[in-house]
Scaffold this motif. Sequence first.
Motif, short mmCIF file in Angstrom:
data_model
loop_
_atom_site.label_atom_id
_atom_site.label_comp_id
_atom_site.label_asym_id
_atom_site.label_seq_id
_atom_site.Cartn_x
_atom_site.Cartn_y
_atom_site.Cartn_z
N GLN A 1 0.85 -1.20 0.00
CA GLN A 1 0.00 0.00 0.00
C GLN A 1 0.88 1.24 0.00
OE1 GLN A 1 -2.29 -0.63 3.65
NE2 GLN A 1 -0.95 0.76 4.79
N GLY A 2 0.37 2.30 -0.65
CA GLY A 2 1.12 3.53 -0.79
C GLY A 2 2.00 3.51 -2.02
N ASP A 3 2.65 4.64 -2.28
CA ASP A 3 3.63 4.76 -3.36
C ASP A 3 5.00 4.93 -2.71
OD1 ASP A 3 1.56 4.66 -5.18
OD2 ASP A 3 1.45 6.84 -5.44
N ILE A 4 5.93 4.05 -3.06
CA ILE A 4 7.26 4.07 -2.43
C ILE A 4 8.32 4.26 -3.50
CG2 ILE A 4 8.94 2.75 -1.09
CD1 ILE A 4 6.62 1.32 0.27
N ARG A 5 9.21 5.22 -3.26
CA ARG A 5 10.32 5.45 -4.17
C ARG A 5 11.53 4.66 -3.67
NH1 ARG A 5 10.65 8.79 -8.23
NH2 ARG A 5 8.79 9.93 -7.54
N LEU A 6 12.05 3.80 -4.52
CA LEU A 6 13.22 2.99 -4.20
C LEU A 6 14.35 3.37 -5.16
CD1 LEU A 6 14.75 0.55 -2.93
CD2 LEU A 6 13.59 -0.90 -4.61
N ALA A 7 15.43 3.92 -4.61
CA ALA A 7 16.59 4.31 -5.42
C ALA A 7 16.17 5.11 -6.65
CB ALA A 7 17.38 3.07 -5.83
#
Length: 326
Positions: free
Chosen positions: A219-225
């Motif tokens: 859930q949610g929007d996650i920025r990875l690198a």
Amino acid sequence: MSNVEVGPTAPRCVAVDRGDSAPQVEVVSARDVPLGGPRAMTVRRTLPQRARTLIGAWCFVDHYGPDDVAHTGGMDVAPHPHIGLQTVSWLFSGEIEHRDSLGSHAFVRPGELNLMTSGYGISHSEVSTAATTILHGVQLWVALPEEHRHTGRDFRHHVPSPVRWEGAQIRVFLGTLAGDTSPVPTCTPLLGAELVLAPRATTTLPVNTGFEHGLLVDQGDIRLAGALLRPAELGYTGTGNATLTLTNETDAPARAVLLGGVPFEERIVMWWNFIGRGHEEIVEARQAWEQASDRFGSVDGYDGAPLPAPALPNATIAPRKNPPRH
């Protein structure tokens, strides 16, 4: 959980360390797969697929829910067999009753790890309980290496304590992360953890540079690198990274599951619920299940018939490798 696809693919999988230490992210989308039954519950399958077949020894990722069982009927997976793998059950909400041919009778609850080792052969059933209204979680498989794949059946239960780390709450169910180590042993070096990021929080996690990693967003929007991952997407990073930086881009808590492990170098064949080393081994396991062989034992307490095996393909199971990472 069983792989109940009518025409399951049969990849032979090889994870390769390409020596690229740049923090690049390959985004892998899920495909919908019905779990079976007249009101089939749909799961989102991220692994295996053409874009990515292995992350370390992690070889199967199903993500489901939040699922209103009043409309779907919930989960009811009849007894089915496994060889050459471990199943890892992790819930966000709801409850699942687990029974297996080892004699285990346990419940999968949110924040609690259930890990079953098939070894040479095991069978089990999974049914959401009457108390469940919303079912939501992940079902994961781990490929067993050659030296352990004919081991005996085993079942482990563990309740990890939450750990606070730079705007995140972490539950480590396998391996080591954020200063916490799970006591559950693994047959290859692995990482499995649930991460909950506070709204707009950024956290940087020290990780094993020899591991490749996959971040599955729930859930949610996650920025990875630098790459933005939306719910049901998985971000893959290769080996060589000492840290992973995650940012919650939303005004509500974000949740993800982080998987990692050393690249799995062995060539394996995956078909239905079996992981072997060649076509004939899969044929033999299927025949043993269809003939109710003692190899898989029996599951007591499930009300219903076991799952029949699907038909084998009309050709020798073909190899398939992870493509180069861009």
